[in-house]
Scaffold this motif. Structure first.
Motif, PDB file in Angstrom:
ATOM      1  N   VAL A 179       0.829  -1.214   0.000  1.00  0.00           N
ATOM      2  CA  VAL A 179       0.000   0.000   0.000  1.00  0.00           C
ATOM      3  C   VAL A 179       0.858   1.256   0.000  1.00  0.00           C
ATOM      4  N   ASP A 180       1.895   1.285   0.819  1.00  0.00           N
ATOM      5  CA  ASP A 180       2.731   2.478   0.959  1.00  0.00           C
ATOM      6  C   ASP A 180       4.071   2.092   1.560  1.00  0.00           C
ATOM      7  N   PRO A 181       5.042   1.711   0.735  1.00  0.00           N
ATOM      8  CA  PRO A 181       6.331   1.251   1.264  1.00  0.00           C
ATOM      9  C   PRO A 181       7.046   2.296   2.099  1.00  0.00           C
ATOM     10  N   GLY A 182       6.717   3.572   1.879  1.00  0.00           N
ATOM     11  CA  GLY A 182       7.351   4.620   2.656  1.00  0.00           C
ATOM     12  C   GLY A 182       6.966   4.601   4.116  1.00  0.00           C
ATOM     13  N   MET A 183       5.896   3.883   4.464  1.00  0.00           N
ATOM     14  CA  MET A 183       5.486   3.773   5.861  1.00  0.00           C
ATOM     15  C   MET A 183       6.337   2.772   6.635  1.00  0.00           C
ATOM     16  N   VAL A 184       7.043   1.914   5.935  1.00  0.00           N
ATOM     17  CA  VAL A 184       7.829   0.859   6.581  1.00  0.00           C
ATOM     18  C   VAL A 184       9.272   1.331   6.725  1.00  0.00           C
ATOM     19  N   ARG A 185       9.704   1.499   7.958  1.00  0.00           N
ATOM     20  CA  ARG A 185      11.051   1.995   8.200  1.00  0.00           C
ATOM     21  C   ARG A 185      12.080   0.871   8.121  1.00  0.00           C
ATOM     22  N   PRO A 186      13.314   1.210   7.803  1.00  0.00           N
ATOM     23  CA  PRO A 186      14.376   0.190   7.771  1.00  0.00           C
ATOM     24  C   PRO A 186      14.507  -0.501   9.119  1.00  0.00           C
ATOM     25  N   GLY A 187      14.826  -1.768   9.059  1.00  0.00           N
ATOM     26  CA  GLY A 187      15.007  -2.545  10.273  1.00  0.00           C
ATOM     27  C   GLY A 187      14.074  -3.728  10.370  1.00  0.00           C
ATOM     28  N   TYR A 188      12.982  -3.715   9.586  1.00  0.00           N
ATOM     29  CA  TYR A 188      12.044  -4.838   9.656  1.00  0.00           C
ATOM     30  C   TYR A 188      12.691  -6.125   9.175  1.00  0.00           C
ATOM     31  N   GLU A 189      13.721  -5.986   8.338  1.00  0.00           N
ATOM     32  CA  GLU A 189      14.370  -7.167   7.771  1.00  0.00           C
ATOM     33  C   GLU A 189      15.065  -8.020   8.824  1.00  0.00           C
ATOM     34  N   THR A 190      15.379  -7.423   9.971  1.00  0.00           N
ATOM     35  CA  THR A 190      16.092  -8.164  11.023  1.00  0.00           C
ATOM     36  C   THR A 190      15.316  -8.143  12.348  1.00  0.00           C
ATOM     37  N   ALA A 191      14.008  -7.936  12.272  1.00  0.00           N
ATOM     38  CA  ALA A 191      13.208  -7.761  13.493  1.00  0.00           C
ATOM     39  C   ALA A 191      12.408  -8.993  13.890  1.00  0.00           C
ATOM     40  N   ASP A 192      12.658 -10.133  13.267  1.00  0.00           N
ATOM     41  CA  ASP A 192      11.873 -11.338  13.558  1.00  0.00           C
ATOM     42  C   ASP A 192      11.946 -11.710  15.040  1.00  0.00           C
TER      43      ASP A 192
END
Length: 276
Positions: A179-192
Motif C-alpha cells: 500500500v505504501d512502502p514509505g510507511m515501513v522503516r528500515p530494520g524490519y528485515e532483522t526484526a523477527d
C-alpha cells in the motif's frame, strides 16, 4: 520509480472527494466501516498500521463491489499494548456504542447492512456487536473472518502460521509494503521474533512476551504478498454480500471506474436479482 512516487497518499485510503450526490446516486445497500487502532507496531511500522490495513481492505472491496465506504474508526481496544508509548485505547463498551450509533444512522439514511472491516485482532468486542445486531433492523457482518485470512494467506504464500504471525509480522508488513512502502522503516528485515507460548497475554499484556513489540517474521514480507493478500480478501467478500443482500444483484465495478470511491455512482450498478 522513487520511494515517494510509489507511495499511496493517506487520502487515497479515505476517499475524501465523495459527495452526497455520489452516495445518493449509487444507492449501495451495504456500508463498510474500517476499524483500526492506534497502537505500537514495533520500531518500523506506524501506530496507525491497523487503520491503514482496514482502509486498504475497504478500498479494494469498494473497487470491486458496490458498497458505501465509510471513514475509519481509528482508535479501538489496544489495552494489551499499553506498555509502549503512543498507544491509545477506548473501552470495548465505547467501541460497541460507536458501532451501534453508526448502524442506527445508516438505517435512517436507508442502508440496513453494515460490514465491520476489522484491522485489529484485539477488537474482540466487535463479535458481540455483530451478534447483538440481530433484531435491530441492521444486518451486520465482521470481516475478514479467520477462514478469510487463512485463504488469503495461502494465496499470498505466507510462510509464517497465522498464530505465530501475531503482530507487526509477515502479513501486516507485506500489506504496508504494497500500500505504501514509505510507511515501513528500515530494520524490519532483522526484526523477527516469535513467541508462540503466550497463554496469559490478556492478563500480562504484550510486554511480557516481546521487548520490541514484534511477534512474527517481518523479514519474510513483500509487496507482492501484500497485493495477493488484499486480492484474496476481495474474493472472499463476495460471499458476505450474497448473505447480506440475497435479493440484489451486486455488479463488480467496471474497469476504469473510480477504484477509491466510497460508492459506485452508476445508477444501473445495483438492480434486482439477475444472478488482526
Amino acid at each position: 520509480m522513487s520511494e515517494r512516487q510509489g507511495r499511496t497518499r493517506i487520502s487515497d485510503l479515505l476517499s475524501p472527494d465523495t459527495t452526497t450526490v455520489d452516495a445518493g446516486a449509487g444507492r449501495a445497500g451495504v456500508a463498510v466501516l474500517p476499524i483500526g487502532s492506534f497502537e505500537q507496531h514495533g520500531p518500523y511500522l506506524p501506530l496507525m498500521t491497523d487503520t491503514v490495513v482496514a482502509c486498504a481492505i475497504a478500498r479494494e472491496i469498494a473497487a470491486a463491489h458496490v458498497v458505501h465506504r465509510l471513514p475509519p474508526v481509528t482508535i479501538s481496544c489496544s489495552h494489551e499494548h499499553a506498555a509502549w508509548p503512543g498507544t491509545v485505547s477506548i473501552s470495548a463498551t465505547t467501541l460497541c456504542a460507536v458501532v451501534r450509533d453508526i448502524a442506527e444512522s445508516l438505517r435512517r439514511s436507508g442502508i440496513n447492512n453494515l460490514v465491520l472491516i476489522n484491522g485489529h485482532g484485539g477488537n474482540y468486542a466487535l463479535r458481540n456487536a455483530v451478534q447483538e445486531s440481530a433484531g435491530t433492523g441492521t444486518r451486520m457482518a465482521l470481516f475478514p473472518g479467520s477462514a478469510d485470512w487463512d485463504r488469503a494467506r495461502d494465496r499470498a504464500g505466507l510462510s509464517t502460521s497465522s498464530y505465530s504471525d501475531m503482530h507487526a509480522g509477515e502479513l501486516e508488513t507485506s500489506i504496508l509494503l504494497h500500500v505504501d512502502p514509505g510507511m515501513v522503516r528500515p530494520g524490519y528485515e532483522t526484526a523477527d521474533f516469535l513467541a508462540d507460548d503466550r497463554k496469559h497475554l490478556l492478563t500480562l499484556g504484550m510486554r511480557a512476551y516481546t521487548e520490541s513489540g514484534v511477534i512474527g517474521r517481518p523479514s519474510l514480507a513483500s509487496a507482492e504478498k501484500g497485493k495477493q493478500l488484499l486480492t484474496g480478501l476481495v474474493d472472499s467478500f463476495a460471499e458476505y454480500l450474497s448473505i447480506l443482500t440475497p435479493d440484489e444483484l451486486l455488479v463488480p465495478a467496471e474497469p476504469g471506474s473510480r477504484p477509491s470511491g466510497a460508492t459506485d455512482s452508476r445508477p444501473s450498478a445495483v438492480g434486482r436479482r439477475g444472478t488482526r
